[in-house]
Design a protein around this motif. Structure first.
Motif, mmCIF file in Angstrom:
data_model
loop_
_atom_site.group_PDB
_atom_site.id
_atom_site.type_symbol
_atom_site.label_atom_id
_atom_site.label_comp_id
_atom_site.label_asym_id
_atom_site.label_seq_id
_atom_site.Cartn_x
_atom_site.Cartn_y
_atom_site.Cartn_z
ATOM 1 N N SER A 1 0.860 -1.180 0.000
ATOM 2 C CA SER A 1 0.000 0.000 0.000
ATOM 3 C C SER A 1 0.901 1.236 0.000
ATOM 4 O O SER A 1 2.103 1.148 0.276
ATOM 5 N N ILE A 2 0.316 2.391 -0.261
ATOM 6 C CA ILE A 2 1.091 3.630 -0.225
ATOM 7 C C ILE A 2 1.633 3.854 1.182
ATOM 8 O O ILE A 2 2.778 4.271 1.357
ATOM 9 N N GLU A 3 0.848 3.558 2.185
ATOM 10 C CA GLU A 3 1.317 3.720 3.565
ATOM 11 C C GLU A 3 2.520 2.823 3.847
ATOM 12 O O GLU A 3 3.470 3.240 4.505
ATOM 13 N N LYS B 1 5.633 4.296 2.247
ATOM 14 C CA LYS B 1 6.172 5.441 2.982
ATOM 15 C C LYS B 1 7.126 4.998 4.084
ATOM 16 O O LYS B 1 7.985 5.771 4.504
ATOM 17 N N ILE C 1 6.135 6.594 -4.962
ATOM 18 C CA ILE C 1 4.815 6.945 -4.444
ATOM 19 C C ILE C 1 4.114 7.912 -5.394
ATOM 20 O O ILE C 1 2.921 7.780 -5.664
ATOM 21 N N GLY C 2 4.851 8.871 -5.946
ATOM 22 C CA GLY C 2 4.263 9.799 -6.910
ATOM 23 C C GLY C 2 3.720 9.095 -8.136
ATOM 24 O O GLY C 2 2.627 9.416 -8.626
ATOM 25 N N CYS D 1 0.553 7.164 -7.100
ATOM 26 C CA CYS D 1 -0.573 8.088 -6.914
ATOM 27 C C CYS D 1 -1.102 8.606 -8.248
ATOM 28 O O CYS D 1 -2.320 8.738 -8.431
ATOM 29 N N GLN D 2 -0.198 8.871 -9.182
ATOM 30 C CA GLN D 2 -0.626 9.313 -10.516
ATOM 31 C C GLN D 2 -1.433 8.217 -11.201
ATOM 32 O O GLN D 2 -2.488 8.478 -11.781
ATOM 33 N N GLU E 1 -3.116 5.819 -9.744
ATOM 34 C CA GLU E 1 -4.382 5.693 -9.019
ATOM 35 C C GLU E 1 -5.381 6.756 -9.472
ATOM 36 O O GLU E 1 -6.563 6.476 -9.663
ATOM 37 N N LYS E 2 -4.914 7.992 -9.662
ATOM 38 C CA LYS E 2 -5.788 9.061 -10.141
ATOM 39 C C LYS E 2 -6.326 8.743 -11.538
ATOM 40 O O LYS E 2 -7.500 8.999 -11.836
#
Length: 118
Positions: A74-76, A79, A91-92, A95-96, A98-99
């Motif tokens: 997961s992203i968490e 991190k 992570i970037g 997240c991109q 995922e968006k």
């Protein structure tokens, strides 16, 4: 996309029957490695692609000979990883992606079912 499919197979054992790739990369990033004299020794441009893995693939993924380990995070969890030069970029990218999925731009039904043929 054939290169991404080969790399994934080599590093995880997951092949085209388990993973469906987007038709093209959605972003690219750099990895620049300098020596102690600040001279660039390696500069990689890395194209990131998105893929959907079949349910249960995470159980079958096995680290290949050029990968120390394989895992789904997961992203968490990302991190908490201790690679400061890599983790923020990773992570970037996640997240991109995922968006793009959440906006409907990247959708499972639109992906090629044979990753190695693109």
């Amino acid at each position: 996309m054939a290169a991404a499919s080969r790399e994934l197979l080599e590093e995880t054992g997951l092949g085209p029957s388990e993973v469906k790739f987007a038709p093209r990369p959605f972003t690219s990033t750099d990895a620049i490695y300098k020596d102690e004299e600040n001279i660039t020794r390696f500069h990689y441009v890395i194209s990131q692609t998105f893929a959907f893995a079949a349910r249960g693939s995470e159980v079958r993924a096995i680290a290949g000979d050029d990968a120390a380990a394989v895992g789904w995070f997961s992203i968490e969890e990302m991190k908490q990883m201790s690679h400061p030069g890599v983790v923020p970029v990773m992570i970037g990218v996640v997240c991109q992606a995922e968006k793009l999925v959440n906006s409907g731009f990247l959708m499972d039904k639109d992906f090629a079912s044979t990753a190695g043929t693109n």
